[in-house]
Scaffold this motif. Structure first.
Motif, short mmCIF file in Angstrom:
data_model
loop_
_atom_site.label_atom_id
_atom_site.label_comp_id
_atom_site.label_asym_id
_atom_site.label_seq_id
_atom_site.Cartn_x
_atom_site.Cartn_y
_atom_site.Cartn_z
N VAL A 467 0.86 -1.18 0.00
CA VAL A 467 0.00 0.00 0.00
C VAL A 467 0.90 1.23 0.00
O VAL A 467 1.83 1.33 0.81
CB VAL A 467 -0.91 0.01 1.26
N LEU A 468 0.63 2.14 -0.95
CA LEU A 468 1.39 3.40 -1.00
C LEU A 468 0.47 4.56 -0.64
O LEU A 468 -0.39 4.94 -1.45
CB LEU A 468 1.92 3.64 -2.42
N PRO A 469 0.60 5.11 0.57
CA PRO A 469 -0.10 6.37 0.87
C PRO A 469 0.70 7.51 0.23
O PRO A 469 1.90 7.63 0.47
CB PRO A 469 -0.04 6.47 2.40
N ILE A 470 0.04 8.31 -0.62
CA ILE A 470 0.75 9.42 -1.30
C ILE A 470 0.22 10.73 -0.74
O ILE A 470 -0.99 11.01 -0.78
CB ILE A 470 0.53 9.34 -2.83
N LEU A 471 1.13 11.55 -0.19
CA LEU A 471 0.75 12.81 0.46
C LEU A 471 1.42 13.96 -0.26
O LEU A 471 2.56 13.85 -0.70
CB LEU A 471 1.22 12.83 1.93
N THR A 472 0.72 15.08 -0.34
CA THR A 472 1.30 16.28 -0.94
C THR A 472 1.40 17.34 0.15
O THR A 472 0.38 17.79 0.69
CB THR A 472 0.40 16.78 -2.09
N ILE A 473 2.61 17.73 0.49
CA ILE A 473 2.82 18.67 1.60
C ILE A 473 3.55 19.91 1.08
O ILE A 473 4.52 19.80 0.33
CB ILE A 473 3.64 18.00 2.74
N VAL A 505 -5.00 8.13 7.68
CA VAL A 505 -3.83 8.91 7.29
C VAL A 505 -4.08 10.40 7.54
O VAL A 505 -3.22 11.10 8.10
CB VAL A 505 -3.47 8.66 5.79
N ALA A 506 -5.27 10.87 7.16
CA ALA A 506 -5.62 12.28 7.36
C ALA A 506 -5.58 12.63 8.85
O ALA A 506 -5.07 13.68 9.26
CB ALA A 506 -7.00 12.56 6.78
N SER A 507 -6.12 11.71 9.67
CA SER A 507 -6.15 11.94 11.12
C SER A 507 -4.74 12.01 11.69
O SER A 507 -4.43 12.84 12.56
CB SER A 507 -6.96 10.80 11.76
N THR A 508 -3.86 11.13 11.20
CA THR A 508 -2.46 11.14 11.68
C THR A 508 -1.82 12.48 11.35
O THR A 508 -1.10 13.07 12.17
CB THR A 508 -1.66 10.00 11.00
N LEU A 509 -2.12 12.99 10.15
CA LEU A 509 -1.54 14.29 9.75
C LEU A 509 -2.08 15.41 10.62
O LEU A 509 -1.34 16.30 11.06
CB LEU A 509 -1.86 14.56 8.27
N GLU A 510 -3.41 15.38 10.88
CA GLU A 510 -4.02 16.43 11.69
C GLU A 510 -3.42 16.48 13.09
O GLU A 510 -3.25 17.54 13.67
CB GLU A 510 -5.54 16.18 11.82
N ASN A 511 -3.13 15.29 13.63
CA ASN A 511 -2.62 15.23 15.00
C ASN A 511 -1.09 15.36 15.07
O ASN A 511 -0.49 15.07 16.10
CB ASN A 511 -3.02 13.89 15.64
N SER A 512 -0.48 15.75 13.97
CA SER A 512 0.98 15.95 13.97
C SER A 512 1.28 17.44 13.93
O SER A 512 0.57 18.20 13.27
CB SER A 512 1.61 15.28 12.74
N SER A 513 2.33 17.83 14.62
CA SER A 513 2.70 19.25 14.65
C SER A 513 3.34 19.65 13.33
O SER A 513 3.75 18.81 12.54
CB SER A 513 3.70 19.50 15.79
N LYS A 517 5.52 17.47 10.55
CA LYS A 517 5.22 17.39 9.12
C LYS A 517 6.40 17.83 8.28
O LYS A 517 6.57 17.39 7.14
CB LYS A 517 3.99 18.27 8.80
N ALA A 518 7.21 18.72 8.79
CA ALA A 518 8.38 19.22 8.04
C ALA A 518 9.50 18.17 8.01
O ALA A 518 10.37 18.21 7.16
CB ALA A 518 8.89 20.51 8.65
N ASP A 519 9.46 17.25 8.98
CA ASP A 519 10.49 16.18 9.02
C ASP A 519 9.89 14.93 8.37
O ASP A 519 9.13 14.19 8.97
CB ASP A 519 10.87 15.89 10.48
N TYR A 520 10.25 14.70 7.10
CA TYR A 520 9.60 13.64 6.35
C TYR A 520 9.86 12.25 6.92
O TYR A 520 9.00 11.37 6.83
CB TYR A 520 10.03 13.69 4.87
N ILE A 523 7.27 11.86 9.82
CA ILE A 523 5.86 11.77 9.41
C ILE A 523 5.60 10.47 8.64
O ILE A 523 4.54 9.84 8.78
CB ILE A 523 5.42 13.02 8.61
N LYS A 524 6.58 10.03 7.83
CA LYS A 524 6.43 8.76 7.11
C LYS A 524 6.25 7.61 8.09
O LYS A 524 5.39 6.74 7.91
CB LYS A 524 7.68 8.49 6.26
N GLU A 525 7.08 7.60 9.14
CA GLU A 525 7.02 6.49 10.10
C GLU A 525 5.71 6.51 10.88
O GLU A 525 5.10 5.47 11.12
CB GLU A 525 8.23 6.57 11.05
#
Length: 552
Positions: A467-473, A505-513, A517-520, A523-525
């Protein structure tokens, strides 16, 4: 104490078929017998070939005096390019064997850097403290030898692959007299080929296939396609003789078949009447009943000439209704599916297919000794110690029991890859182990050694997919520019599950500072761990999860 003992150390071929390689050591001198490869089992996903782990030889490279080859089959010479890339030592072999080796080394651009030394039956030569005499044996290939090795504690005899054929097609018979001579002088240890220990009686001579093949030639009304192992020079010779006798021209098709027949002609093993051979492009210039096509691909190899002809995808070899195809070889375990697939295609073309189905008459004979020949050799040599070689553990065990039951052997010892067997004039015992195992090679490159972890990952992917989650930041703001996208391969999930996974995935991003998010890497892990937990909980599957971050 070990300084006064001879060590026999198998590095491959004892516990499996193929990959034959064995070291014989006296103090600071090592000679190596054979350097084979093995074709991979189906569970070694994507691996091309398997060679023995020669860590022991590399660690002792200054002591290795040379590699002696018993004959030219792949399971005895195929590992040479990889072994010689680690050890620059001379290679000894008979004329025909070295002709095969030259082609192999040339392919790997190693021919100019390797010293090849020709040996001949009856001509002794020395390597350090060892005096080696090659002895003529018969097998399914020509120019094969056993090795009688005089060591400071006694003579050891390594049979190589053999069967006892006293009237082979090339007239070079098995040298029973030489073995009997060594038996009279006394043999400390016999290392004997175990391949056919399950078969009672004697293995028939190569000539025994001729009557059945003659009958096939007589009955065939259209083109005759004849396929056998390209190294089976005896079989090729019989087929060419029959083609000439029955008035058929012969076209040779397939790279390995062309190479083998050319080497055999150059060295005098095939003596062809003028005009017998034609170019494959001339096949259609002759009536079908006057043509035989000698074709490679007897094991159903996907890109072989026969496999391509079976699906009508070969430039010259076209199999038409009423043509006859003879597969004069055994089915190597593991190749059944591919062979029967080719046979099915041949039947679809309305060809007559003749293969080794155990029914009417012989079209193939083994190149290995059956039980009575094994007994005869043991009785001739009367070794003090007996060591079975070449085969799965059950073959080695059964062979040791057979040797012990004869009553002339003091002790039969079953050893496996990596075992160190120490011998002196009076005793033989296992003393520890050295590193041994398998090295998996991908795509034929010396650099492409496949690690265990790669095989494990391939198995994991084949079972659970990925599974590849693809995110655009946004790199500057750390803001997620659009909804996460999920790409799956080999992992089937209903759209509801994928939608929920996207929310995870969206929830993980929302709950991350913003900093996370700037440290790929971070955030990947985080995404990988959360998604893995969710998918495993809901599907009991563990696909490989590889987050991909696109920065804009």
């Amino acid at each position: 104490m070990a300084d006064t003992k001879l060590q026999i150390i198998p590095l491959g071929g004892l516990g499996e078929f193929g990959m034959n390689c064995l070291a014989v050591r006296w103090q600071n001198d090592i000679l190596v017998i054979d350097a084979g490869l093995m074709f991979p089992e189906s569970e070694l996903l994507g691996v091309d070939i398997v060679v023995p782990d020669i860590t022991y030889l590399v660690e002792n490279k200054e002591h290795v005096r040379g590699i002696i080859l018993t004959h030219g089959h792949e399971d005895h010479i195929g590992g040479l390019p990889w072994i010689l890339s680690e050890l620059n030592v001379p290679v000894y072999g008979t004329e025909f064997t070295l002709a095969y080796v030259e082609g192999k080394l040339d392919e790997h651009k190693m021919l100019d850097d390797t010293e090849l030394i020709e040996i001949a039956p009856g001509a002794k030569f020395s390597l350090g403290p060892f005096t080696v005499e090659p002895i003529r044996v018969t097998h399914s290939l020509v120019d094969c030898v056993a090795l009688a090795i005089e060591t400071p504690v006694g003579v050891i005899v390594h049979t190589g692959d053999f069967k006892i054929d006293l009237s082979p097609p090339d007239g070079k018979a098995f040298d029973l007299h030489k073995f009997a001579e060594y038996g009279k002088r006394g043999v400390l240890a016999l290392l004997q080929d175990s391949t056919n220990v399950d078969r009672p009686g004697y293995t028939p001579s190569e000539w025994s296939v001729k009557p059945r093949l003659d009958e096939v030639f007589s009955r065939t009304k259209k083109k005759l396609f004849f396929s056998c192992f390209s190294s089976s020079i005896y079989r090729i010779r019989i087929a060419l003789d029959l083609a000439h006798f029955h008035g058929r021209k012969v076209a040779v098709v397939g790279r390995s078949m062309v190479e083998s027949s050319e080497i055999a002609q150059d060295l005098g093993y095939l003596d062809l009447p003028p005009g017998l051979l034609i170019h494959p492009g001339q096949i259609n210039d002759f009536a079908p009943e006057n043509m035989m096509i000698l074709i490679s691909g007897t094991q159903g190899e996907p890109m072989s000439a026969l496999s391509r002809a079976a699906v009508d995808n070969h430039k010259h070899a076209h199999i038409l209704p009423g043509d006859t195809v003879v597969l004069s070889s055994r089915v190597i375990p593991g190749n059944e599916k591919s062979i029967y697939r080719v046979i099915d295609h041949l039947y679809r073309r309305d060809a007559h297919v003749i293969y080794d189905d155990g029914a009417s008459g012989l079209i193939h004979v083994s190149g290995h000794a059956s039980q009575e020949e094994q007994r005869l050799m043991i009785n001739l040599l009367k070794p003090k110690f007996f060591i079975p070689v070449h085969g799965d553990y059950r073959h080695l065990k059964k062979h040791a029991e057979l040797a012990q039951s004869i009553g002339v052997v003091d002790q039969a010892l079953v050893i496996e890859d990596g075992d160190v067997l120490e011998l002196d004039r009076e005793s033989a015992q296992k003393k520890g182990k050295v590193t041994a195992g398998r090295i998996c090679i991908d795509s034929g490159s010396t650099a492409d050694v496949v690690e265990d972890i790669v095989i494990r990952d391939r198995r994991h992917l084949s079972e659970d997919g990925f599974v590849l989650p693809i995110l655009t930041i946004n790199k500057l703001s750390g803001k997620v520019e659009r909804q996460p996208e999920l790409v799956t391969r080999g992992f089937v999930a209903e759209s509801g599950l994928l939608e929920s996974a996207r929310q995870v995935v969206a929830s993980t991003l929302e709950n991350s500072s913003a900093e996370e998010k700037a440290d790929y890497g971070v955030i990947k892990e985080k995404i990988r761990v959360d998604l893995k937990r969710y998918i495993q909980k809901n599907t009991s599957r563990r696909p490989l999860i590889m987050p991909v971050i696109l920065e804009i």
